[in-house]
Design a protein around this motif. Structure first.
Motif, PDB file in Angstrom:
ATOM      1  N   UNK A 170       0.691  -1.275  -0.037  1.00 43.64           N
ATOM      2  CA  UNK A 170       0.001   0.004  -0.042  1.00 43.64           C
ATOM      3  C   UNK A 170       0.805   1.460   0.260  1.00 43.64           C
ATOM      4  N   UNK A 171       1.927   1.470  -0.554  1.00 46.94           N
ATOM      5  CA  UNK A 171       3.042   2.309  -0.580  1.00 46.94           C
ATOM      6  C   UNK A 171       2.686   3.202  -1.927  1.00 46.94           C
ATOM      7  N   UNK A 172       2.337   4.384  -1.728  1.00 48.88           N
ATOM      8  CA  UNK A 172       2.079   5.470  -2.770  1.00 48.88           C
ATOM      9  C   UNK A 172       3.050   6.556  -2.785  1.00 48.88           C
ATOM     10  N   UNK A 173       3.871   6.881  -4.057  1.00 54.53           N
ATOM     11  CA  UNK A 173       4.701   7.803  -4.005  1.00 54.53           C
ATOM     12  C   UNK A 173       4.196   8.990  -4.666  1.00 54.53           C
ATOM     13  N   UNK A 174       4.102  10.275  -4.098  1.00 52.95           N
ATOM     14  CA  UNK A 174       3.527  11.554  -4.605  1.00 52.95           C
ATOM     15  C   UNK A 174       4.606  12.402  -5.144  1.00 52.95           C
ATOM     16  N   UNK A 175       4.495  12.804  -6.175  1.00 53.16           N
ATOM     17  CA  UNK A 175       5.527  13.790  -6.699  1.00 53.16           C
ATOM     18  C   UNK A 175       4.557  14.969  -7.245  1.00 53.16           C
ATOM     19  N   UNK A 176       4.970  16.224  -6.686  1.00 55.05           N
ATOM     20  CA  UNK A 176       4.341  17.556  -7.073  1.00 55.05           C
ATOM     21  C   UNK A 176       5.024  18.170  -8.172  1.00 55.05           C
ATOM     22  N   UNK A 177       4.373  18.834  -9.023  1.00 55.52           N
ATOM     23  CA  UNK A 177       4.889  19.591 -10.469  1.00 55.52           C
ATOM     24  C   UNK A 177       5.771  18.257 -11.241  1.00 55.52           C
ATOM     25  N   UNK A 178       6.203  18.938 -12.004  1.00 53.00           N
ATOM     26  CA  UNK A 178       6.959  18.060 -13.110  1.00 53.00           C
ATOM     27  C   UNK A 178       8.005  17.595 -12.573  1.00 53.00           C
ATOM     28  N   UNK A 179       8.863  18.136 -12.087  1.00 56.72           N
ATOM     29  CA  UNK A 179      10.099  17.582 -11.427  1.00 56.72           C
ATOM     30  C   UNK A 179       9.912  16.679 -10.276  1.00 56.72           C
ATOM     31  N   UNK A 180       9.024  16.899  -9.463  1.00 58.62           N
ATOM     32  CA  UNK A 180       8.554  15.937  -8.445  1.00 58.62           C
ATOM     33  C   UNK A 180       8.281  14.860  -8.866  1.00 58.62           C
ATOM     34  N   UNK A 181       7.260  14.806  -9.995  1.00 56.47           N
ATOM     35  CA  UNK A 181       6.675  13.655 -10.616  1.00 56.47           C
ATOM     36  C   UNK A 181       7.742  12.704 -10.891  1.00 56.47           C
ATOM     37  N   UNK A 182       8.695  13.260 -11.806  1.00 59.38           N
ATOM     38  CA  UNK A 182       9.866  12.465 -12.221  1.00 59.38           C
ATOM     39  C   UNK A 182      10.709  11.793 -11.165  1.00 59.38           C
ATOM     40  N   UNK A 183      10.876  12.684  -9.908  1.00 64.23           N
ATOM     41  CA  UNK A 183      11.659  12.046  -8.635  1.00 64.23           C
ATOM     42  C   UNK A 183      10.866  11.086  -8.577  1.00 64.23           C
ATOM     43  N   UNK A 184       9.645  11.177  -8.173  1.00 68.36           N
ATOM     44  CA  UNK A 184       8.725   9.911  -7.852  1.00 68.36           C
ATOM     45  C   UNK A 184       8.853   8.741  -8.555  1.00 68.36           C
ATOM     46  N   UNK A 185       8.893   9.039  -9.848  1.00 68.68           N
ATOM     47  CA  UNK A 185       8.992   7.879 -10.660  1.00 68.68           C
ATOM     48  C   UNK A 185      10.350   7.021 -10.469  1.00 68.68           C
ATOM     49  N   UNK A 186      11.509   7.692 -10.404  1.00 63.21           N
ATOM     50  CA  UNK A 186      12.938   7.367 -10.127  1.00 63.21           C
ATOM     51  C   UNK A 186      12.823   6.704  -8.741  1.00 63.21           C
ATOM     52  N   UNK A 187      12.220   7.140  -7.955  1.00 62.18           N
ATOM     53  CA  UNK A 187      12.064   6.389  -6.544  1.00 62.18           C
ATOM     54  C   UNK A 187      11.379   5.287  -6.728  1.00 62.18           C
ATOM     55  N   UNK A 188      10.271   5.292  -7.172  1.00 67.60           N
ATOM     56  CA  UNK A 188       9.529   4.018  -7.471  1.00 67.60           C
ATOM     57  C   UNK A 188      10.314   2.820  -8.259  1.00 67.60           C
ATOM     58  N   UNK A 189      11.200   3.339  -9.211  1.00 59.14           N
ATOM     59  CA  UNK A 189      11.982   2.237  -9.704  1.00 59.14           C
ATOM     60  C   UNK A 189      13.025   1.665  -9.120  1.00 59.14           C
ATOM     61  N   UNK A 190      13.507   2.468  -8.131  1.00 53.91           N
ATOM     62  CA  UNK A 190      14.440   1.904  -7.162  1.00 53.91           C
ATOM     63  C   UNK A 190      13.649   0.814  -6.313  1.00 53.91           C
ATOM     64  N   UNK A 191      12.828   1.239  -5.812  1.00 51.46           N
ATOM     65  CA  UNK A 191      12.179   0.400  -4.891  1.00 51.46           C
ATOM     66  C   UNK A 191      11.568  -0.860  -5.632  1.00 51.46           C
ATOM     67  N   UNK A 192      11.217  -0.819  -6.807  1.00 46.86           N
ATOM     68  CA  UNK A 192      10.961  -1.886  -7.545  1.00 46.86           C
ATOM     69  C   UNK A 192      12.010  -2.863  -7.742  1.00 46.86           C
ATOM     70  N   UNK A 193      13.334  -2.221  -7.925  1.00 50.32           N
ATOM     71  CA  UNK A 193      14.483  -3.178  -8.115  1.00 50.32           C
ATOM     72  C   UNK A 193      15.089  -3.643  -6.849  1.00 50.32           C
ATOM     73  N   UNK A 194      14.545  -3.248  -5.719  1.00 56.21           N
ATOM     74  CA  UNK A 194      14.844  -3.741  -4.661  1.00 56.21           C
ATOM     75  C   UNK A 194      13.894  -5.006  -4.116  1.00 56.21           C
TER      76      UNK A 194
END
Length: 64
Positions: free
Chosen positions: A33-57
């Motif tokens: 039930x983990x949700x990563x929220x990124x605000x504005x354009x750069x925040x969304x890109x950062x959230x996607x990168x963090x989600x990718x790292x979490x998936x890798x782990x």
């Protein structure tokens, strides 16, 4: 005149985001039930990168 300088290069940013992903997983334990929220354009890109790292782990998709 202002001079440009680099605070963090791409490799350091990647290491920092990976460490942040690890810290998020340490706090959430299972990643369920983990949700990563990124605000504005750069925040969304950062959230996607963090989600990718979490998936890798833990090999579980995280909602962004």
């Amino acid at each position: 005149m202002s001079k440009q300088f680099t605070l963090m290069d791409r490799a350091r940013i990647a290491r920092t985001l990976k460490r942040l992903a690890i810290q998020i997983l340490e706090k959430s334990s299972t990643g369920e039930d983990l949700v990563i929220i990124g605000l504005n354009e750069r925040g969304f890109i950062t959230a996607k990168e963090i989600a990718t790292d979490i998936y890798a782990i833990i090999e579980k998709n995280v909602t962004v």
